[in-house]
Scaffold this motif. Structure first.
Motif, PDB file in Angstrom:
ATOM      1  N   TYR A   1       0.833  -1.203   0.000  1.00  0.00           N
ATOM      2  CA  TYR A   1       0.000   0.000   0.000  1.00  0.00           C
ATOM      3  C   TYR A   1       0.868   1.254   0.000  1.00  0.00           C
ATOM      4  CZ  TYR A   1      -4.890   1.475   0.435  1.00  0.00           C
ATOM      5  OH  TYR A   1      -6.152   1.934   0.179  1.00  0.00           O
ATOM      6  N   ALA A   2       1.957   1.221   0.768  1.00  0.00           N
ATOM      7  CA  ALA A   2       2.871   2.364   0.781  1.00  0.00           C
ATOM      8  C   ALA A   2       3.432   2.622  -0.615  1.00  0.00           C
ATOM      9  CB  ALA A   2       3.998   2.132   1.773  1.00  0.00           C
ATOM     10  N   GLN A   3       3.831   1.548  -1.285  1.00  0.00           N
ATOM     11  CA  GLN A   3       4.357   1.703  -2.634  1.00  0.00           C
ATOM     12  C   GLN A   3       3.288   2.239  -3.583  1.00  0.00           C
ATOM     13  OE1 GLN A   3       7.761   1.035  -3.704  1.00  0.00           O
ATOM     14  NE2 GLN A   3       6.825   2.426  -5.186  1.00  0.00           N
ATOM     15  N   TYR A   4       2.061   1.741  -3.403  1.00  0.00           N
ATOM     16  CA  TYR A   4       0.966   2.192  -4.259  1.00  0.00           C
ATOM     17  C   TYR A   4       0.724   3.703  -4.117  1.00  0.00           C
ATOM     18  CZ  TYR A   4      -3.719   3.128  -5.956  1.00  0.00           C
ATOM     19  OH  TYR A   4      -4.800   3.678  -6.602  1.00  0.00           O
ATOM     20  N   VAL A   5       0.612   4.185  -2.881  1.00  0.00           N
ATOM     21  CA  VAL A   5       0.304   5.613  -2.719  1.00  0.00           C
ATOM     22  C   VAL A   5       1.478   6.481  -3.155  1.00  0.00           C
ATOM     23  CG1 VAL A   5      -1.424   5.210  -0.923  1.00  0.00           C
ATOM     24  CG2 VAL A   5       0.946   5.698  -0.251  1.00  0.00           C
ATOM     25  N   GLU A   6       2.703   5.968  -2.994  1.00  0.00           N
ATOM     26  CA  GLU A   6       3.850   6.738  -3.481  1.00  0.00           C
ATOM     27  C   GLU A   6       3.828   6.832  -5.008  1.00  0.00           C
ATOM     28  OE1 GLU A   6       7.746   6.343  -1.442  1.00  0.00           O
ATOM     29  OE2 GLU A   6       6.744   4.744  -0.303  1.00  0.00           O
TER      30      GLU A   6
END
Length: 268
Positions: free
Chosen positions: A193-198
């Motif tokens: 999820y962190a990678q997605y929002v970044e």
């Protein structure tokens, strides 16, 4: 005994910071849930310079900002920091004028929580002692709470806790939906999820960092108002809720992470 070995530092921290914060037990506040706080901490960690990342790791251990991101919620079941409960939220009345809203950043409200006061106090504690594990761990966590809309919810319903509804047929409340139910519905791990929002919002990083504290507050307050307006006519279709609110929520997660990184860069 705290398994993170940060309790021995509590006395100095309490004298410096807790003395300014009022005790309140008016609301159960678990902003973003475990996954949300880890997402924000991961985004922040990814956006730190190598130098600042090393300094943070020296205080909290390798990737400790991520692994300890939920510790301030976990200790609510203990008595070691009883006065920290109301640091996690700042409920506000509906319909505030812009001037009245912005004034809450410095003229701390006397009810509805102590999030703004706690953020200022913790930042000052760390500027004085960059090795304070408790202050750093709380700052990482509360920086996430600051961007959770229902931690700036209405004063008269305890940040949405009193707004009852159903989520996929199960009884819940508005606060819980924003704490974790939307996030969990997406099916990502916290690192995914962190990678997605970044990836999704990275192009907005410069604009997000250019926002003043007042701008951030205005944005969150307007988002909270829109959520309440939607709630008034929502038919409890959870699929549509995710469709409508996942992207604004994910922007909040990303913005919280990059602004936390900027704050840590400024302090360290």
């Amino acid at each position: 005994m705290c398994r993170y070995s940060i309790i021995p530092m509590k006395r100095a921290f309490l004298y410096l910071c807790l003395s300014t914060v009022l005790l309140s037990t008016s609301q159960t506040a678990w902003a973003w849930g475990q996954k949300g706080h880890r997402i924000i901490a991961q985004v922040a960690y990814d956006n730190l310079s190598c130098s600042t990342r090393r300094k943070i790791d020296k205080v909290l251990g390798a990737h400790g900002a991520i692994y300890l991101a939920n510790w301030p919620d976990e200790i609510k079941s203990d008595t070691i920091y009883p006065n920290s409960h109301d640091w996690h939220y700042q409920d506000l009345p509906a319909g505030l004028s812009d001037s009245a809203l912005v004034a809450t950043l410095t003229d701390y409200p006397t009810e509805g929580g102590n999030l703004f006061r706690a953020m200022d106090s913790l930042s000052n504690v760390l500027r004085a002692n960059k090795h304070d594990k408790v202050a750093l761990t709380f700052l990482v966590h509360l920086s996430g709470d600051l961007f959770c809309p229902m931690h700036m919810g209405h004063l008269d319903d305890k940040g949405g806790n009193s707004v009852k509804c159903k989520w996929f047929g199960q009884k819940t409340n508005l606060h819980a939906i924003w704490d974790g139910k939307i996030i969990e519905s997406r099916g990502y791990s916290y690192s995914e999820y962190a990678q997605y929002v970044e990836d999704r919002f990275g192009a907005e990083k410069k604009a997000i960092l250019a926002m003043s504290e007042a701008d951030v507050l205005r944005h969150s307050y307007m988002l909270t108002t829109a959520i309440y307006d939607y709630q008034a006519s929502w038919n409890e279709n959870a699929y549509h809720y995710v469709y409508r609110w996942a992207e604004p929520m994910e922007w909040q997660l990303y913005a919280a992470g990059v602004r936390l990184a900027a704050l840590l860069e400024e302090i360290y």
